[in-house]
Design a protein around this motif. Structure first.
Motif, mmCIF file in Angstrom:
data_model
loop_
_atom_site.group_PDB
_atom_site.id
_atom_site.type_symbol
_atom_site.label_atom_id
_atom_site.label_comp_id
_atom_site.label_asym_id
_atom_site.label_seq_id
_atom_site.Cartn_x
_atom_site.Cartn_y
_atom_site.Cartn_z
ATOM 1 N N CYS A 103 43.704 35.278 35.699
ATOM 2 C CA CYS A 103 42.422 35.973 35.637
ATOM 3 C C CYS A 103 41.526 35.398 36.727
ATOM 4 C CB CYS A 103 41.791 35.756 34.268
ATOM 5 S SG CYS A 103 41.418 34.011 33.976
ATOM 6 N N ASP A 124 39.395 33.242 36.585
ATOM 7 C CA ASP A 124 39.164 31.803 36.448
ATOM 8 C C ASP A 124 40.247 30.994 37.181
ATOM 9 O OD1 ASP A 124 37.417 29.805 35.281
ATOM 10 O OD2 ASP A 124 39.159 29.172 34.119
ATOM 11 N N HIS A 129 47.628 33.972 32.091
ATOM 12 C CA HIS A 129 47.557 34.392 30.690
ATOM 13 C C HIS A 129 48.856 35.086 30.295
ATOM 14 C CE1 HIS A 129 43.405 33.522 29.628
ATOM 15 N NE2 HIS A 129 43.008 33.994 30.796
ATOM 16 N N CYS A 179 39.446 31.039 27.301
ATOM 17 C CA CYS A 179 39.266 30.834 28.746
ATOM 18 C C CYS A 179 37.834 31.193 29.140
ATOM 19 C CB CYS A 179 40.269 31.737 29.456
ATOM 20 S SG CYS A 179 40.178 31.739 31.244
ATOM 21 N N CYS A 228 37.037 33.270 31.128
ATOM 22 C CA CYS A 228 36.973 34.729 31.292
ATOM 23 C C CYS A 228 36.777 35.439 29.953
ATOM 24 C CB CYS A 228 38.258 35.232 31.965
ATOM 25 S SG CYS A 228 39.687 35.243 30.856
HETATM 26 ZN ZN LIG Z 1 41.119 33.748 31.757
#
Ligand SMILES: [Zn+2]
Length: 447
Positions: A248, A250, A255, A315, A317
């Motif tokens: 993602c 981040d 993931h 996370c 995100c």
């Molecule tokens: Zn993430």
């Protein structure tokens, strides 16, 4: 930016409950539709309804590529892992592992839809959205990656330019102004070199995101790729078996779409789970939503890739699904003086920033046995931008420092001359891998 916010941000407790519900349904489905599992449950005297949790998956066998090949023609009369009727098989695929003998893999349309959802989630987690135009340089063939991304684009409202390779005419970039590009690190570096030659600086091309995958790579090569293109580079990990994990925005791990595929990390002997943070083999299990179908069902499939779980926490995100490190291929791990190293370690040595003034990044290496027992020589060939102008001494020193940084035992073997490394500085297009068809093998063990 979520594709399926409810699932992607589900609390750990709810997500674990959903996973166990899907394990139970998938086991039931397997016992009814997969000839392999039906026979296996019968022979082992296991009642499918007793496999209830993710721990119970250890009761089922670990499946390797070899197991699949042993349960398909010509070894058996039918495809024992096929778990839908032929009328529901939408596409069939062959994947060749290290053995070279293909494994058959069947996908129902529903499988495609679930695969596409996984990529749609990944794209959106990377900031792609409606109006993006993405050139897919991954090949549209028996691999599912490129086709799955194309289907995912339809869900998001993105435009796909399905080139299938990185050697397309550069008017595509000039005329259509793509905002994203999917390919391998090396192909995207090659494309950038071509663009610079034709006076289209990659940094001014309008491309804002690159998605790389298909092989593991050193973080140094990602950093260099990002510099050359002047944009973000996101990593993905996918396979015909349905992994599809992605970074993602981040960029702190990939993931795993935990509601659709279950990954366990096993010790190297494949006997038990490892704890989070410990590196081991990725063993995959298909998860089916209740009531759904699946073309090829796999429990405990040994991917022959290695990784570790980075985090199970929410996370930055907003997603709650676990994150794993960029997986490495076990078949690209080599042992010298009883110590392992991976192709990625060699790549890290090549991609040291100061080296990139002289190199294209392309490399290959060969391992040879020595005169004495246990002696190994590694010959590293590195492609130079200009063979005559390359500062060979600096490149060698940078390589060795990076290669041995986390490998003191290997460094000792090098100091004792049990492990020798010799360098070959090659001109453009002079590596052996250019003369071999198919996916280049960057390290060849000739011991
Ligand atoms: Zn993430």
């Amino acid at each position: 930016m979520f594709f399926n916010e409810r699932i992607e941000t589900m609390s750990r407790g709810e997500l674990d409950a959903l996973i166990e519900e899907r394990i139970r349904y998938t086991v039931k489905y397997a016992s009814e539709h997969s000839p392999f599992y039906r026979r296996w449950f019968r022979e082992q005297n296991i009642t499918p309804s007793e496999v209830r949790t993710h721990e119970d998956l250890r009761e089922l066998p670990v499946i390797s590529g070899k197991t699949i090949r042993e349960n398909q023609p010509p070894e058996s009369t039918d495809f024992q892992f096929k778990s839908v009727d032929w009328k529901d098989v939408f596409t069939l695929h062959e994947t060749t592992g290290t053995s070279g003998t293909p494994k058959a893999f069947f996908l129902a349309w529903e499988d495609w839809e679930r695969y596409a959802e996984k990529y749609a989630r990944i794209f959106m987690s990377q900031g792609f959205g409606p109006g993006d135009r993405v050139v897919v340089c991954a090949s549209y063939g028996m691999n599912v990656g490129a086709n799955t991304m194309t289907l995912a684009a339809r869900e998001i409202g993105m435009t796909i330019i399905p080139e299938g390779k990185c050697t397309f005419p550069l008017r595509i970039i000039k005329n259509y102004k793509p905002t994203g590009m999917v390919g391998s690190v090396f192909k995207l570096l090659g494309l950038a070199r071509q663009m610079i030659k034709e006076n289209i600086p990659p940094q001014e091309s309008g491309v804002r995101r690159l998605v790389v995958g298909g092989e593991s790579f050193a973080d140094e090569s990602r950093v260099y790729l990002a510099e050359v293109w002047g944009c973000e580079v996101y990593n993905t990990y996918g396979s015909t078996e349905g992994t599809m994990c992605g970074e993602c925005n981040d960029r702190s791990g990939l993931h795993v779409p935990e509601d659709l595929v279950h990954l366990d990390i096993y010790d190297p002997k494949l006997q038990d789970f490892l704890r989070d943070g410990e590196c081991g083999r990725i063993v995959l299990t298909t998860l089916l939503p209740a009531g759904r179908k699946c073309g090829t069902l796999l429990f405990n499939y040994d991917t022959e890739d290695t990784t570790l779980v980075v985090s199970r926490d929410r996370c930055a995100c907003g997603r709650t699904h676990i994150k794993i490190l960029n997986p490495q291929r076990e078949s690209e791990t080599f042992w010298v003086a009883e110590m392992p190293f991976n192709r990625v370690d060699v790549e890290r040595g090549v991609f040291q920033r100061e080296n990139m003034e002289y190199l294209t990044g392309e490399y290959e290496a060969f391992l040879y046995g020595g005169d004495d027992e246990g002696e190994t020589t590694m010959r590293v060939s590195i492609e130079c931008l200009d063979r005559e102008k390359c500062d060979r001494k600096a490149v060698e020193e940078n390589f060795l420092r990076a290669f041995f940084r986390y490998k003191p035992q290997l460094a000792k073997a090098y100091a004792n001359e049990i492990f020798k490394i010799i360098f070959n500085f090659a001109g453009l297009q002079d590596l052996e891998l250019y003369r071999i068809k198919g996916r280049p093998k960057r390290i060849v063990d000739r011991r």
